[in-house]
Design an enzyme around this catalytic site. Structure first.
Site, short mmCIF file in Angstrom:
data_model
loop_
_atom_site.label_atom_id
_atom_site.label_comp_id
_atom_site.label_asym_id
_atom_site.label_seq_id
_atom_site.Cartn_x
_atom_site.Cartn_y
_atom_site.Cartn_z
CB CYS A 44 26.24 28.79 -17.40
SG CYS A 44 27.46 29.88 -18.15
CD GLN A 45 31.44 25.77 -13.41
OE1 GLN A 45 30.42 25.24 -12.98
NE2 GLN A 45 32.42 26.15 -12.63
#
Length: 88
Positions: A44-45
């Site tokens: 994810c980020q």
């Protein structure tokens, strides 16, 4: 497996990553089952959302599932390649 939302994914993702947003993991579990014993990396980020998905999939019997520590932010900071656009 990139668990960010699709707009985040198209702005830059790990080459060859498949986009399955966190909100769709339960619906797409059957698609992932065929890869249950293969090594899978979830990103994810920052690593927070993907860590939750990793734990969920471990409970579902995935044996070789890993979280990309630091997420796309760390990947980008390390100067590693990102691909833009949707995976075809």
């Amino acid at each position: 497996i990139d668990v960010r939302e699709s707009d985040e994914y198209v702005s830059g993702h790990v080459p060859e990553a498949r986009n399955i947003p966190v909100s769709a993991i339960d619906d797409r579990l059957a698609d992932l089952e065929k890869n249950k014993d293969l090594p899978l990396i979830v990103v994810c980020q920052s690593g927070a959302r993907s860590a939750k998905v990793v734990e969920k999939l471990k409970r579902k019997g995935f044996s070789k599932i890993f979280n990309l520590s630091g997420g796309i932010a760390a990947w980008r900071e390390a100067g590693l390649p990102l691909k833009k656009g949707a995976k075809k």
